[in-house]
Design a protein around this motif. Structure first.
Motif, PDB file in Angstrom:
ATOM      1  N   CYS A  32       0.848  -1.196   0.000  1.00 34.10           N
ATOM      2  CA  CYS A  32       0.000   0.000   0.000  1.00 34.10           C
ATOM      3  C   CYS A  32       0.881   1.241   0.000  1.00 34.10           C
ATOM      4  CB  CYS A  32      -0.954   0.032   1.179  1.00 34.10           C
ATOM      5  SG  CYS A  32      -2.137   1.398   1.012  1.00 34.10           S
ATOM      6  N   CYS A  34      -0.463   4.323   0.070  1.00 34.67           N
ATOM      7  CA  CYS A  34      -1.275   5.480   0.482  1.00 34.67           C
ATOM      8  C   CYS A  34      -0.513   6.321   1.515  1.00 34.67           C
ATOM      9  CB  CYS A  34      -2.647   5.043   0.984  1.00 34.67           C
ATOM     10  SG  CYS A  34      -2.747   4.674   2.743  1.00 34.67           S
ATOM     11  N   CYS A  37      -0.358   5.031   5.119  1.00 33.99           N
ATOM     12  CA  CYS A  37       0.609   3.945   5.349  1.00 33.99           C
ATOM     13  C   CYS A  37       2.042   4.470   5.348  1.00 33.99           C
ATOM     14  CB  CYS A  37       0.437   2.836   4.310  1.00 33.99           C
ATOM     15  SG  CYS A  37      -1.013   1.800   4.628  1.00 33.99           S
TER      16      CYS A  37
HETATM   17 ZN   LIG Z   1      -2.442   2.339   2.961  1.00 34.36          ZN
END
Ligand SMILES: [Zn+2]
Ligand SMILES: [Zn+2]
Length: 154
Positions: A32, A34, A37
Protein backbone atom coordinates in the motif's frame (compact mmCIF):
# COMPACT_ATOMS: atom_id res chain seq x y z
CA UNK A 1 -4.41 -21.59 18.78
CA UNK A 2 -2.62 -22.14 22.08
CA UNK A 3 0.92 -22.90 20.94
CA UNK A 4 3.26 -22.33 18.03
CA UNK A 5 3.69 -26.04 17.19
CA UNK A 6 1.29 -25.87 14.25
CA UNK A 7 2.40 -22.45 13.08
CA UNK A 8 3.03 -22.17 9.34
CA UNK A 9 4.58 -18.71 9.62
CA UNK A 10 5.96 -16.71 12.56
CA UNK A 11 7.34 -13.27 13.19
CA UNK A 12 7.61 -10.39 15.61
CA UNK A 13 9.00 -6.97 16.43
CA UNK A 14 12.68 -6.10 16.42
CA UNK A 15 13.11 -6.31 20.23
CA UNK A 16 11.23 -9.62 20.59
CA UNK A 17 8.68 -8.38 23.15
CA UNK A 18 5.88 -9.12 20.65
CA UNK A 19 5.73 -12.36 18.61
CA UNK A 20 3.00 -13.81 16.40
CA UNK A 21 2.11 -17.01 14.56
CA UNK A 22 -0.16 -18.02 11.66
CA UNK A 23 -1.84 -21.41 11.30
CA UNK A 24 -2.71 -20.81 7.64
CA UNK A 25 -1.02 -18.92 4.81
CA UNK A 26 -2.10 -15.29 4.31
CA UNK A 27 -5.28 -14.81 2.25
CA UNK A 28 -3.74 -11.94 0.29
CA UNK A 29 -0.40 -10.11 0.21
CA UNK A 30 -0.20 -6.53 -1.00
CA UNK A 31 1.69 -3.26 -1.00
CA UNK A 32 0.00 0.00 0.00
CA UNK A 33 1.41 3.32 -1.16
CA UNK A 34 -1.28 5.48 0.48
CA UNK A 35 -0.18 8.52 2.47
CA UNK A 36 -1.54 7.08 5.72
CA UNK A 37 0.61 3.95 5.35
CA UNK A 38 3.67 6.07 4.53
CA UNK A 39 3.25 7.95 7.82
CA UNK A 40 2.37 4.83 9.83
CA UNK A 41 5.51 2.97 8.71
CA UNK A 42 7.91 5.87 8.24
CA UNK A 43 8.67 4.30 4.88
CA UNK A 44 7.90 4.98 1.20
CA UNK A 45 5.21 2.27 1.21
CA UNK A 46 3.81 -0.50 3.41
CA UNK A 47 3.53 -4.21 2.65
CA UNK A 48 0.84 -6.34 4.27
CA UNK A 49 -0.12 -9.98 4.66
CA UNK A 50 -3.91 -10.18 5.09
CA UNK A 51 -4.83 -12.95 7.54
CA UNK A 52 -8.14 -14.17 8.96
CA UNK A 53 -8.09 -13.43 12.69
CA UNK A 54 -8.99 -17.10 13.29
CA UNK A 55 -5.64 -18.07 11.74
CA UNK A 56 -3.60 -15.54 13.74
CA UNK A 57 -2.34 -15.27 17.34
CA UNK A 58 -0.05 -12.94 19.25
CA UNK A 59 2.12 -15.65 20.88
CA UNK A 60 4.23 -13.33 23.04
CA UNK A 61 3.36 -9.92 24.44
CA UNK A 62 0.53 -7.62 23.40
CA UNK A 63 1.14 -4.77 20.98
CA UNK A 64 0.05 -1.21 21.62
CA UNK A 65 -2.36 0.28 19.10
CA UNK A 66 -3.00 3.65 17.49
CA UNK A 67 -6.41 4.42 16.03
CA UNK A 68 -5.20 5.92 12.76
CA UNK A 69 -8.71 6.59 11.42
CA UNK A 70 -12.35 6.15 12.38
CA UNK A 71 -12.28 2.64 10.84
CA UNK A 72 -8.81 1.28 11.62
CA UNK A 73 -6.20 0.47 14.25
CA UNK A 74 -2.48 0.06 13.71
CA UNK A 75 -0.62 -2.18 16.18
CA UNK A 76 3.00 -1.54 17.13
CA UNK A 77 5.48 -2.66 19.78
CA UNK A 78 5.43 -0.19 22.66
CA UNK A 79 8.98 -1.19 23.65
CA UNK A 80 10.80 -0.83 20.31
CA UNK A 81 8.33 0.95 18.03
CA UNK A 82 8.18 -1.63 15.24
CA UNK A 83 4.97 -1.18 13.18
CA UNK A 84 3.17 -4.53 13.20
CA UNK A 85 -0.31 -4.33 11.71
CA UNK A 86 -3.26 -2.60 10.15
CA UNK A 87 -6.74 -3.83 11.06
CA UNK A 88 -10.31 -2.68 10.60
CA UNK A 89 -11.99 -2.16 13.97
CA UNK A 90 -14.16 -5.24 14.61
CA UNK A 91 -13.13 -6.68 11.23
CA UNK A 92 -12.49 -10.42 10.68
CA UNK A 93 -8.96 -9.92 9.32
CA UNK A 94 -5.63 -8.48 10.44
CA UNK A 95 -2.95 -7.25 8.06
CA UNK A 96 0.59 -7.86 9.29
CA UNK A 97 3.59 -5.86 8.04
CA UNK A 98 5.56 -8.32 5.91
CA UNK A 99 8.96 -7.11 7.11
CA UNK A 100 8.15 -8.45 10.58
CA UNK A 101 7.86 -12.08 9.39
CA UNK A 102 10.80 -14.35 10.21
CA UNK A 103 10.87 -15.32 6.51
CA UNK A 104 9.81 -12.17 4.64
CA UNK A 105 11.10 -13.77 1.44
CA UNK A 106 8.09 -16.12 1.61
CA UNK A 107 5.59 -13.24 1.76
CA UNK A 108 5.33 -12.12 -1.85
CA UNK A 109 2.90 -9.31 -2.74
CA UNK A 110 0.57 -9.75 -5.70
CA UNK A 111 -1.29 -6.39 -5.66
CA UNK A 112 -0.62 -2.73 -4.89
CA UNK A 113 -3.04 -0.15 -3.54
CA UNK A 114 -3.01 3.56 -2.72
CA UNK A 115 -1.19 4.28 -5.98
CA UNK A 116 -2.46 7.88 -5.97
CA UNK A 117 0.33 8.49 -3.42
CA UNK A 118 2.97 6.19 -4.96
CA UNK A 119 6.26 8.09 -5.00
CA UNK A 120 7.55 8.50 -8.53
CA UNK A 121 10.97 7.00 -7.84
CA UNK A 122 9.70 3.72 -6.36
CA UNK A 123 9.29 1.98 -9.71
CA UNK A 124 12.96 2.61 -10.52
CA UNK A 125 14.74 1.28 -7.43
CA UNK A 126 15.96 -1.91 -9.14
CA UNK A 127 18.07 0.33 -11.39
CA UNK A 128 19.83 2.25 -8.58
CA UNK A 129 23.51 1.45 -7.88
CA UNK A 130 23.47 -1.48 -5.42
CA UNK A 131 25.68 -2.84 -2.63
CA UNK A 132 25.32 -5.55 -0.02
CA UNK A 133 25.64 -4.53 3.65
CA UNK A 134 29.03 -6.24 3.69
CA UNK A 135 30.19 -4.19 0.71
CA UNK A 136 28.82 -1.00 2.28
CA UNK A 137 30.42 -1.40 5.74
CA UNK A 138 33.40 -3.62 4.93
CA UNK A 139 34.12 -6.92 6.72
CA UNK A 140 36.29 -5.31 9.45
CA UNK A 141 33.50 -2.94 10.55
CA UNK A 142 30.87 -5.68 10.11
CA UNK A 143 32.75 -7.90 12.58
CA UNK A 144 32.43 -5.24 15.31
CA UNK A 145 28.65 -4.72 14.98
CA UNK A 146 26.46 -6.47 17.55
CA UNK A 147 22.75 -6.74 16.67
CA UNK A 148 20.28 -6.01 19.46
CA UNK A 149 17.38 -7.29 17.36
CA UNK A 150 15.50 -10.50 18.13
CA UNK A 151 16.59 -13.38 15.86
CA UNK A 152 14.26 -14.55 13.06
CA UNK A 153 12.76 -17.44 15.06
CA UNK A 154 10.92 -18.09 18.33
ZN1 LIG B 1 -2.44 2.34 2.96
ZN1 LIG C 1 9.54 -4.72 20.28
Amino acid sequence: MSDTAKAVLTGGCQCGAVRFALTAPPAKISICHCRMCQKATGAPFASFADIAKDDFTWTKGTPAAFRSSSIAMRDFCAACGTPLSFRRIEGPHIEIMTGTFDRPDQIVPTRQYGTESRLGWVVGIANLPSQTTQQNYGSEKMATIVSHQHPDHD
